[in-house]
Design an enzyme around this catalytic site. Structure first.
Site, PDB file in Angstrom:
ATOM      1  N   TYR A 159       2.584  34.679  -0.442  1.00  0.00           N
ATOM      2  CA  TYR A 159       2.756  34.089  -1.064  1.00  0.00           C
ATOM      3  C   TYR A 159       2.318  34.147  -2.867  1.00  0.00           C
ATOM      4  O   TYR A 159       2.812  33.750  -3.351  1.00  0.00           O
ATOM      5  CB  TYR A 159       1.159  33.536  -0.472  1.00  0.00           C
ATOM      6  CG  TYR A 159       0.440  32.582  -1.444  1.00  0.00           C
ATOM      7  CD1 TYR A 159       0.922  31.515  -1.158  1.00  0.00           C
ATOM      8  CD2 TYR A 159      -0.362  32.515  -2.247  1.00  0.00           C
ATOM      9  CE1 TYR A 159       0.336  30.187  -2.023  1.00  0.00           C
ATOM     10  CE2 TYR A 159      -1.140  31.252  -2.884  1.00  0.00           C
ATOM     11  CZ  TYR A 159      -0.149  29.590  -3.110  1.00  0.00           C
ATOM     12  OH  TYR A 159      -0.865  28.485  -3.053  1.00  0.00           O
ATOM     13  N   GLY A 162       5.744  36.348  -4.326  1.00  0.00           N
ATOM     14  CA  GLY A 162       6.494  34.605  -4.664  1.00  0.00           C
ATOM     15  C   GLY A 162       6.275  34.323  -5.756  1.00  0.00           C
ATOM     16  O   GLY A 162       6.772  33.734  -6.115  1.00  0.00           O
ATOM     17  N   GLN A 223     -18.459  36.783  -0.471  1.00  0.00           N
ATOM     18  CA  GLN A 223     -17.434  36.285  -2.018  1.00  0.00           C
ATOM     19  C   GLN A 223     -17.260  35.150  -2.452  1.00  0.00           C
ATOM     20  O   GLN A 223     -18.325  34.081  -1.978  1.00  0.00           O
ATOM     21  CB  GLN A 223     -16.099  36.435  -1.272  1.00  0.00           C
ATOM     22  CG  GLN A 223     -16.099  35.636  -0.334  1.00  0.00           C
ATOM     23  CD  GLN A 223     -16.162  35.582   1.326  1.00  0.00           C
ATOM     24  OE1 GLN A 223     -17.443  36.187   1.952  1.00  0.00           O
ATOM     25  NE2 GLN A 223     -15.253  34.792   2.527  1.00  0.00           N
ATOM     26  N   ARG A 291     -13.803  34.976  -7.251  1.00  0.00           N
ATOM     27  CA  ARG A 291     -12.835  34.749  -8.477  1.00  0.00           C
ATOM     28  C   ARG A 291     -13.358  33.048  -9.227  1.00  0.00           C
ATOM     29  O   ARG A 291     -14.071  31.883  -8.858  1.00  0.00           O
ATOM     30  CB  ARG A 291     -12.008  34.029  -7.663  1.00  0.00           C
ATOM     31  CG  ARG A 291     -10.476  33.164  -8.432  1.00  0.00           C
ATOM     32  CD  ARG A 291     -10.000  32.562  -7.022  1.00  0.00           C
ATOM     33  NE  ARG A 291      -8.947  34.134  -6.096  1.00  0.00           N
ATOM     34  CZ  ARG A 291      -8.653  33.134  -5.504  1.00  0.00           C
ATOM     35  NH1 ARG A 291      -8.393  31.927  -4.774  1.00  0.00           N
ATOM     36  NH2 ARG A 291      -7.285  33.916  -4.274  1.00  0.00           N
TER      37      ARG A 291
HETATM   38  P1  NAD Z   1      -0.624  21.231   0.997  1.00  0.00           P
HETATM   39  O1  NAD Z   1       0.096  23.143   1.517  1.00  0.00           O
HETATM   40  O2  NAD Z   1      -1.291  20.420   0.760  1.00  0.00           O
HETATM   41  O3  NAD Z   1       1.042  20.930  -0.099  1.00  0.00           O
HETATM   42  C1  NAD Z   1       2.588  21.560  -0.242  1.00  0.00           C
HETATM   43  C2  NAD Z   1       3.287  20.984   0.070  1.00  0.00           C
HETATM   44  O4  NAD Z   1       5.043  21.651  -0.018  1.00  0.00           O
HETATM   45  C3  NAD Z   1       3.356  19.854   1.954  1.00  0.00           C
HETATM   46  O5  NAD Z   1       3.886  18.543   1.165  1.00  0.00           O
HETATM   47  C4  NAD Z   1       4.398  20.493   2.420  1.00  0.00           C
HETATM   48  O6  NAD Z   1       4.876  19.998   3.707  1.00  0.00           O
HETATM   49  C5  NAD Z   1       5.779  21.077   1.101  1.00  0.00           C
HETATM   50  N1  NAD Z   1       6.166  22.412   1.617  1.00  0.00           N
HETATM   51  C6  NAD Z   1       6.608  23.345   1.766  1.00  0.00           C
HETATM   52  N2  NAD Z   1       7.661  24.232   2.273  1.00  0.00           N
HETATM   53  C7  NAD Z   1       8.996  23.254   1.229  1.00  0.00           C
HETATM   54  C8  NAD Z   1       9.879  23.766   1.838  1.00  0.00           C
HETATM   55  N3  NAD Z   1      10.506  24.491   1.171  1.00  0.00           N
HETATM   56  N4  NAD Z   1      10.170  22.255   0.789  1.00  0.00           N
HETATM   57  C9  NAD Z   1       9.763  21.199   0.863  1.00  0.00           C
HETATM   58  N5  NAD Z   1       8.418  21.048   0.975  1.00  0.00           N
HETATM   59  C10 NAD Z   1       7.426  22.010   1.110  1.00  0.00           C
HETATM   60  O7  NAD Z   1      -0.666  22.415  -0.863  1.00  0.00           O
HETATM   61  P2  NAD Z   1      -1.517  22.031  -1.841  1.00  0.00           P
HETATM   62  O8  NAD Z   1      -2.943  22.276  -1.444  1.00  0.00           O
HETATM   63  O9  NAD Z   1      -1.417  20.392  -2.397  1.00  0.00           O
HETATM   64  O10 NAD Z   1      -0.924  22.782  -2.896  1.00  0.00           O
HETATM   65  C11 NAD Z   1       0.710  21.909  -3.917  1.00  0.00           C
HETATM   66  C12 NAD Z   1       0.722  23.296  -4.653  1.00  0.00           C
HETATM   67  O11 NAD Z   1      -0.256  24.009  -5.631  1.00  0.00           O
HETATM   68  C13 NAD Z   1       1.742  24.361  -3.910  1.00  0.00           C
HETATM   69  O12 NAD Z   1       2.432  24.968  -4.977  1.00  0.00           O
HETATM   70  C14 NAD Z   1       0.676  25.533  -3.777  1.00  0.00           C
HETATM   71  O13 NAD Z   1       0.600  27.412  -3.950  1.00  0.00           O
HETATM   72  C15 NAD Z   1      -0.649  25.174  -5.878  1.00  0.00           C
HETATM   73  N6  NAD Z   1      -1.925  25.494  -5.452  1.00  0.00           N
HETATM   74  C16 NAD Z   1      -2.845  24.995  -4.913  1.00  0.00           C
HETATM   75  C17 NAD Z   1      -4.078  25.172  -4.827  1.00  0.00           C
HETATM   76  C18 NAD Z   1      -4.889  24.532  -3.936  1.00  0.00           C
HETATM   77  O14 NAD Z   1      -6.519  24.759  -3.710  1.00  0.00           O
HETATM   78  N7  NAD Z   1      -5.299  23.106  -3.186  1.00  0.00           N
HETATM   79  C19 NAD Z   1      -4.830  26.535  -5.203  1.00  0.00           C
HETATM   80  C20 NAD Z   1      -3.391  27.422  -6.288  1.00  0.00           C
HETATM   81  C21 NAD Z   1      -2.533  26.502  -5.965  1.00  0.00           C
HETATM   82  N1  UDP Z   2     -13.192  31.486   4.012  1.00  0.00           N
HETATM   83  C1  UDP Z   2     -15.050  31.486   4.800  1.00  0.00           C
HETATM   84  N2  UDP Z   2     -14.885  30.581   6.398  1.00  0.00           N
HETATM   85  C2  UDP Z   2     -13.936  29.421   6.540  1.00  0.00           C
HETATM   86  C3  UDP Z   2     -12.724  29.715   5.464  1.00  0.00           C
HETATM   87  C4  UDP Z   2     -12.720  30.764   4.463  1.00  0.00           C
HETATM   88  O1  UDP Z   2     -15.639  32.454   4.622  1.00  0.00           O
HETATM   89  O2  UDP Z   2     -13.792  29.380   7.510  1.00  0.00           O
HETATM   90  C5  UDP Z   2     -13.913  32.070   2.578  1.00  0.00           C
HETATM   91  C6  UDP Z   2     -12.749  32.972   2.754  1.00  0.00           C
HETATM   92  O3  UDP Z   2     -12.338  34.444   4.079  1.00  0.00           O
HETATM   93  C7  UDP Z   2     -12.038  33.319   1.739  1.00  0.00           C
HETATM   94  C8  UDP Z   2     -13.109  32.255   0.829  1.00  0.00           C
HETATM   95  O4  UDP Z   2     -13.845  31.407   2.115  1.00  0.00           O
HETATM   96  O5  UDP Z   2     -13.424  34.177   0.894  1.00  0.00           O
HETATM   97  C9  UDP Z   2     -11.946  30.640   0.383  1.00  0.00           C
HETATM   98  O6  UDP Z   2     -10.392  31.171   1.203  1.00  0.00           O
HETATM   99  P1  UDP Z   2      -9.851  29.666   1.175  1.00  0.00           P
HETATM  100  O7  UDP Z   2      -9.241  30.388   2.467  1.00  0.00           O
HETATM  101  O8  UDP Z   2     -10.266  28.461   1.217  1.00  0.00           O
HETATM  102  O9  UDP Z   2      -9.357  30.353   0.141  1.00  0.00           O
HETATM  103  P2  UDP Z   2      -9.013  31.485  -0.500  1.00  0.00           P
HETATM  104  O10 UDP Z   2      -9.427  31.540  -2.338  1.00  0.00           O
HETATM  105  O11 UDP Z   2      -8.447  32.221   0.327  1.00  0.00           O
HETATM  106  O12 UDP Z   2      -7.146  31.433  -0.934  1.00  0.00           O
END
Ligand code: NAD
Ligand code: UDP
Length: 332
Positions: A159, A162, A223, A291
């Site tokens: 992740y 990527g 954390q 973070r």
């Molecule tokens: P999510 O998993 O709910 O949504 C991701 C979507 O992408 C899903 O609908 C999934 O089916 C689709 N997807 C995955 N692989 C695919 C592929 N190969 N082709 C087409 N569709 C595909 O996650 P989210 O929380 O909505 O995250 C959305 C974006 O925001 C992601 O790129 C994620 O990395 C980024 N992001 C989210 C957070 C967060 O806290 N939610 C934080 C940082 C970054």
């Molecule tokens: N975490 C936890 N209990 C849970 C799920 C997550 O303590 O049931 C912790 C995890 O180890 C991390 C933080 O919560 O330190 C946030 O985790 P999350 O998977 O939501 O997102 P991340 O920021 O790690 O991508």
């Protein structure tokens, strides 16, 4: 057939745009689509439904300005739009580690395909990058000029690396081909439509507390994370897309109020008026210790800062998870 001048299709309304959202059936994408439709745009949702679900977009089924294409972004796509929001990628550690090779392909091949499409049709493209590009940071809070501390070979690398490579591709397309890009580094965001079994901390704690199960603290819960409510985040993404062409980012989008994971657990239990036992489980490898975003760049360039406090956002999110208790049609 009239000459439409290359790929430019005339619009009935100057301000109405045709916008593509990859990952639009996911948590963030579906909220973004709702907001773009409210603004009067046409939206093309592109998603392979790996972690997203039709439930998140079923209310748009008969919407005249909404279209859905089931498509995997690791394969090329040919559509004509004015803007692309590239969100396709599983975001929770459980989901992105389920098939790590596909996760890297989604970020890297997905970026290449979407950037190639943007170049062909000369459209603006925004990348949903992540605070994970900072890895387990040595600098706190994190500013955009920090290059990060990422393990290239660990379980989170598919992740993190990527997404880092996707940022590289975005900036190279910008420098090499003059493409108009925007890169958002999104910090932990929560709200309705989070997948109930994706293991993210906010959804896990709410579901555990609602079921009367012990709260699982990974490690000792010391954390920290900073939690942004989805409505604020969507507002930030749209402001970034609409910002002047010379502002490309990367820009942090997140809520700068920092909590320990134990504090989050206590707050969730207080909101649900329950006092669950807290059990400690192993801390996942490479789990970032601290973070918090420095959002001064977003404030200066986008006039953006979050307005929803965790306490209020949690109430809305808890109400959502109560409303889907018993729903079984989520992909596992
Ligand atoms: P999510 O998993 O709910 O949504 C991701 C979507 O992408 C899903 O609908 C999934 O089916 C689709 N997807 C995955 N692989 C695919 C592929 N190969 N082709 C087409 N569709 C595909 O996650 P989210 O929380 O909505 O995250 C959305 C974006 O925001 C992601 O790129 C994620 O990395 C980024 N992001 C989210 C957070 C967060 O806290 N939610 C934080 C940082 C970054
Ligand atoms: N975490 C936890 N209990 C849970 C799920 C997550 O303590 O049931 C912790 C995890 O180890 C991390 C933080 O919560 O330190 C946030 O985790 P999350 O998977 O939501 O997102 P991340 O920021 O790690 O991508």
């Amino acid at each position: 057939m009239p000459d439409l001048g290359g790929h430019h299709v005339p619009r009935l309304y100057d301000s109405r745009k045709r916008i593509s959202v990859t990952g639009g059936a996911g948590f963030l994408g579906s909220h973004l689509i709702d907001r773009l439709l409210e603004q009067g745009h046409e939206v093309l949702c592109i998603d392979n439904l790996f972690t997203g679900t039709k439930r998140n977009i079923e209310h748009l089924h008969n919407h005249p300005r909404f279209e859905f294409i089931r498509h995997d972004v690791t394969f090329p796509l040919y559509v004509e739009v004015d803007e692309i929001y590239n969100l396709a990628c599983p975001a929770s550690p459980i989901h992105y580690q389920h098939d790590p090779v596909q996760t890297t392909k989604t970020s890297v091949h997905g970026a290449i395909n979407m950037l190639g499409m943007a170049k062909r049709i000369s459209c603006k493209i925004l990348q949903a990058s992540t605070s994970e590009v900072y890895g387990d940071p040595e600098v706190h809070p994190q500013k955009e000029d920090y290059w990060g501390s990422v393990n290239p070979i660990g379980p989170r690398s598919c992740y993190d690396e990527g997404k880092r490579c996707a940022e590289t591709l975005f900036f190279d397309y910008h420098r090499q081909h003059g493409l108009e890009i925007k890169v958002a580094r999104i910090f932990n965001t929560y709200g309705s439509r989070m997948h109930p079994s994706d293991g993210r901390v906010v959804s896990n704690f709410i579901i555990q507390a609602l079921k009367g199960e012990p709260i699982t603290l990974y490690g000792d819960g010391s954390q920290t994370r900073s939690f942004c409510y989805v409505d604020d985040l969507v507002d930030g993404l749209i402001r970034l897309m609409e910002s002047p062409p010379d502002f490309v980012g990367p820009v942090n989008l997140g809520n700068p109020v920092e909590f320990t994971i134990r504090e989050l657990a206590e707050l969730v239990c207080a909101k649900i008026e329950t006092s669950q036992e807290m059990i400690m489980e192993a801390l996942p490898q490479d789990d970032p210790k601290r973070r918090r975003p420095d959002i001064s760049l977003a404030k200066a360039k986008l006039d953006w800062s979050p307005s929803v406090a965790l306490s209020d956002g949690l109430e809305a999110t808890i109400a959502y998870f109560k409303s889907i208790e018993g729903v079984t049609d989520y992909p596992s």
